[in-house]
Design a protein around this motif. Structure first.
Motif, short mmCIF file in Angstrom:
data_model
loop_
_atom_site.label_atom_id
_atom_site.label_comp_id
_atom_site.label_asym_id
_atom_site.label_seq_id
_atom_site.Cartn_x
_atom_site.Cartn_y
_atom_site.Cartn_z
N THR A 70 8.81 -2.51 -22.45
CA THR A 70 8.66 -1.26 -23.20
C THR A 70 9.39 -1.35 -24.54
OG1 THR A 70 8.44 0.00 -21.15
CG2 THR A 70 9.04 1.23 -23.13
N CYS A 71 10.60 -1.89 -24.52
CA CYS A 71 11.35 -2.05 -25.78
C CYS A 71 10.60 -2.96 -26.75
CB CYS A 71 12.74 -2.60 -25.50
SG CYS A 71 13.83 -1.43 -24.70
N VAL A 74 7.65 -1.01 -28.22
CA VAL A 74 8.09 -0.03 -29.22
C VAL A 74 8.46 -0.74 -30.52
CG1 VAL A 74 9.92 1.62 -29.77
CG2 VAL A 74 8.78 1.71 -27.55
N TYR A 75 9.13 -1.88 -30.42
CA TYR A 75 9.47 -2.66 -31.61
C TYR A 75 8.21 -3.06 -32.38
CZ TYR A 75 10.82 -6.57 -34.52
OH TYR A 75 10.98 -7.42 -35.58
#
Length: 89
Positions: A70-71, A74-75
């Motif tokens: 998820t990170c 998002v990045y």
């Protein structure tokens, strides 16, 4: 006047791949741990699901993998939006 879509293509593909992987691992976390977390907590070690599988508290590890994907998604969404804004005339 044409715009060069190549700088946007790679982050878009990576965003889609990481988002799909994150969705898969969040679903796995839900199916293997979250849905049966009360049963696992009561048993203090493992729980037998209705389909006969033995579920343990280690199923919560799927949330760590899902969180990492998820990170990353998002990045790459941020990279994609920044590059798109930079390419707007």
């Amino acid at each position: 006047m044409t715009t060069n879509l190549l700088p946007i293509t790679r982050p878009a593909i990576l965003f889609a791949a990481f988002a799909a992987a994150a969705g898969f691992f969040w679903w796995t976390f839900y199916e293997r741990y979250y849905k049966f977390k009360d049963c696992i907590a009561q048993a203090l070690s493992s729980c037998i699901a209705p389909d006969g599988t033995n579920l343990v508290g280690g199923g919560a590890v799927w949330s760590l993998v899902a969180g990492l994907f998820t990170c990353a998604a998002v990045y790459y969404l941020g990279v994609l939006l920044r590059r798109r804004r930079a390419n707007d005339p």
